[in-house]
Scaffold this motif. Structure first.
Motif, PDB file in Angstrom:
ATOM      1  N   PRO A  58     -20.105   5.801 -16.156  1.00 56.85           N
ATOM      2  CA  PRO A  58     -20.887   5.886 -17.116  1.00 56.85           C
ATOM      3  C   PRO A  58     -20.238   5.007 -18.089  1.00 56.85           C
ATOM      4  O   PRO A  58     -19.824   4.216 -18.483  1.00 56.85           O
ATOM      5  N   PRO A  59     -21.884   4.395 -18.971  1.00 53.11           N
ATOM      6  CA  PRO A  59     -22.390   4.123 -19.896  1.00 53.11           C
ATOM      7  C   PRO A  59     -20.893   4.326 -21.125  1.00 53.11           C
ATOM      8  O   PRO A  59     -20.779   3.274 -21.903  1.00 53.11           O
ATOM      9  N   SER A  60     -20.693   5.448 -21.539  1.00 51.00           N
ATOM     10  CA  SER A  60     -19.586   5.614 -22.977  1.00 51.00           C
ATOM     11  C   SER A  60     -18.335   5.309 -22.038  1.00 51.00           C
ATOM     12  O   SER A  60     -17.549   5.668 -23.270  1.00 51.00           O
ATOM     13  N   ASN A  99     -20.635   9.418  -2.440  1.00 48.25           N
ATOM     14  CA  ASN A  99     -21.116  10.350  -2.493  1.00 48.25           C
ATOM     15  C   ASN A  99     -19.667  11.197  -2.977  1.00 48.25           C
ATOM     16  O   ASN A  99     -18.947  12.805  -2.708  1.00 48.25           O
ATOM     17  N   THR A 100     -18.829  10.031  -3.316  1.00 40.45           N
ATOM     18  CA  THR A 100     -17.410  10.732  -4.155  1.00 40.45           C
ATOM     19  C   THR A 100     -17.742  11.392  -5.682  1.00 40.45           C
ATOM     20  O   THR A 100     -17.486  11.586  -6.695  1.00 40.45           O
ATOM     21  N   ALA A 101     -18.805  10.397  -5.794  1.00 43.47           N
ATOM     22  CA  ALA A 101     -19.180  10.046  -7.697  1.00 43.47           C
ATOM     23  C   ALA A 101     -20.199  11.681  -8.796  1.00 43.47           C
ATOM     24  O   ALA A 101     -20.299  12.134  -7.001  1.00 43.47           O
ATOM     25  N   THR A 102     -19.673  11.683  -9.161  1.00 47.62           N
ATOM     26  CA  THR A 102     -20.539  13.137 -10.372  1.00 47.62           C
ATOM     27  C   THR A 102     -20.823  12.698 -11.356  1.00 47.62           C
ATOM     28  O   THR A 102     -22.069  13.550 -11.697  1.00 47.62           O
ATOM     29  N   ASN A 103     -21.021  10.818 -11.535  1.00 47.49           N
ATOM     30  CA  ASN A 103     -21.954  10.762 -12.678  1.00 47.49           C
ATOM     31  C   ASN A 103     -23.180  10.574 -12.419  1.00 47.49           C
ATOM     32  O   ASN A 103     -23.043   9.912 -11.694  1.00 47.49           O
ATOM     33  N   PRO A 104     -24.317  11.275 -12.622  1.00 47.07           N
ATOM     34  CA  PRO A 104     -26.148  10.481 -12.084  1.00 47.07           C
ATOM     35  C   PRO A 104     -25.770   8.862 -12.593  1.00 47.07           C
ATOM     36  O   PRO A 104     -26.475   8.398 -11.739  1.00 47.07           O
TER      37      PRO A 104
END
Length: 297
Positions: A58-60, A99-104
């Motif tokens: 994620p960007p953060s 399918n394992t990623a949780t961040n949009p």
């Protein structure tokens, strides 16, 4: 996470520091250098590609631009002719990461890469993202790129469970495919919704279908348009439908719609007149010559 991917990288002889070194070279300054880097990545196989995918964050979480450059370039490199085996490996790895990623944001990036790499074998991994507001547009675009019966079926099967933005994205994608499998659903939904974005996506699907019932539905709504939609938008969609008919060789029907619009009561906009005349002119049908002459006068 760092120690986890270090251990897996070492299993195939690629250490984390070697991956760091590869990534430090992205973006490459020449195509020749980029190609060498892609070949090194592919030599490491699916696990090395997986490690690269795990560097996307994620960007953060900091600067992951080198990893994104590497993955995006690799996707296009393996999309070249004669690289189907590599492309399948990359696509499969992207789908697994998705399918394992949780961040949009990470999901969005993986979907965007799959747009260039996925084929029908990846549909089961991607279909569920048609039903998520954050990812529906990307997933629908992939189905359009896959195309054929497989892409169309995945979209149609998602329709009953879709809502809001997802529904609009799926209808638009079915229109992009020129599908006629959703005509009844389009007609039913168009009269029930007051969501103008959804209505416009439905109009797009109807106008690109080439289906007779779709044409009848569009014509009927020129005078009785859905709330929030101007009659001019319906007329334009009806002409899109005529152009679609002409494109699939149904010139007689296309010409009939063009003549109907040119002969209609009330003022006809310049854009509608020009598009109607273009349909008639392209058909080169003697039966429409009189209409063309009258229009010129």
């Amino acid at each position: 996470v760092c120690s986890g991917y270090t251990a897996r990288a070492e299993d195939i002889g690629t250490t984390a520091s070697e991956l760091d070194s590869l990534l430090a070279s992205f973006p490459a300054d020449t195509w020749s250098n980029a190609e060498k880097l892609y070949k090194k990545i592919l030599t490491g196989g699916a696990q090395t590609v997986k490690e690269l995918c795990l560097r996307v964050a994620p960007p953060s979480n900091g600067n992951d631009a080198p990893a994104r450059f590497a993955i995006h370039g690799l996707v296009h490199y393996t999309a070249r002719s004669g690289s189907d085996k590599d492309r399948r490996m990359v696509a499969r790895t992207l789908a697994e990461t998705l399918n394992t990623a949780t961040n949009p944001d990470v999901q969005d990036f993986m979907l965007e890469q799959l747009r260039f790499a996925a084929d029908k074998d990846d549909i089961p991994s991607i279909s569920k993202f048609l039903l998520l507001q954050e990812t529906t547009s990307r997933a629908a675009a992939i189905m359009v790129n896959i195309g054929g019966k497989n892409g169309e079926t995945a979209l149609v099967e998602a329709l009953p469970r879709a809502e809001g933005k997802c529904l609009a994205a799926i209808f638009k994608a079915l229109g992009d495919l020129g599908s006629s499998a959703c005509i009844k659903e389009c007609i039913d939904r168009m009269d029930k919704t007051t969501d103008t974005n959804l209505q416009r996506c439905i109009l797009h699907a109807l106008s690109r279908s080439g289906n007779q019932k779709a044409g009848e539905a569009l014509k009927a709504r020129i005078k009785n348009q859905p709330a929030g939609i101007e009659s001019g938008e319906i007329v334009s969609a009806y002409l899109d439908f005529a152009e679609r008919l002409a494109g699939i060789g149904e010139n007689k029907q296309a010409n009939s719609i063009a003549c109907e619009l040119l002969a209609g009561k009330g003022p006809v906009s310049t854009a509608i007149r020009c598009r109607s005349l273009a349909i008639l002119g392209a058909a080169e049908d003697p039966a429409t010559l009189q209409t063309l002459i009258v229009s010129l006068n």
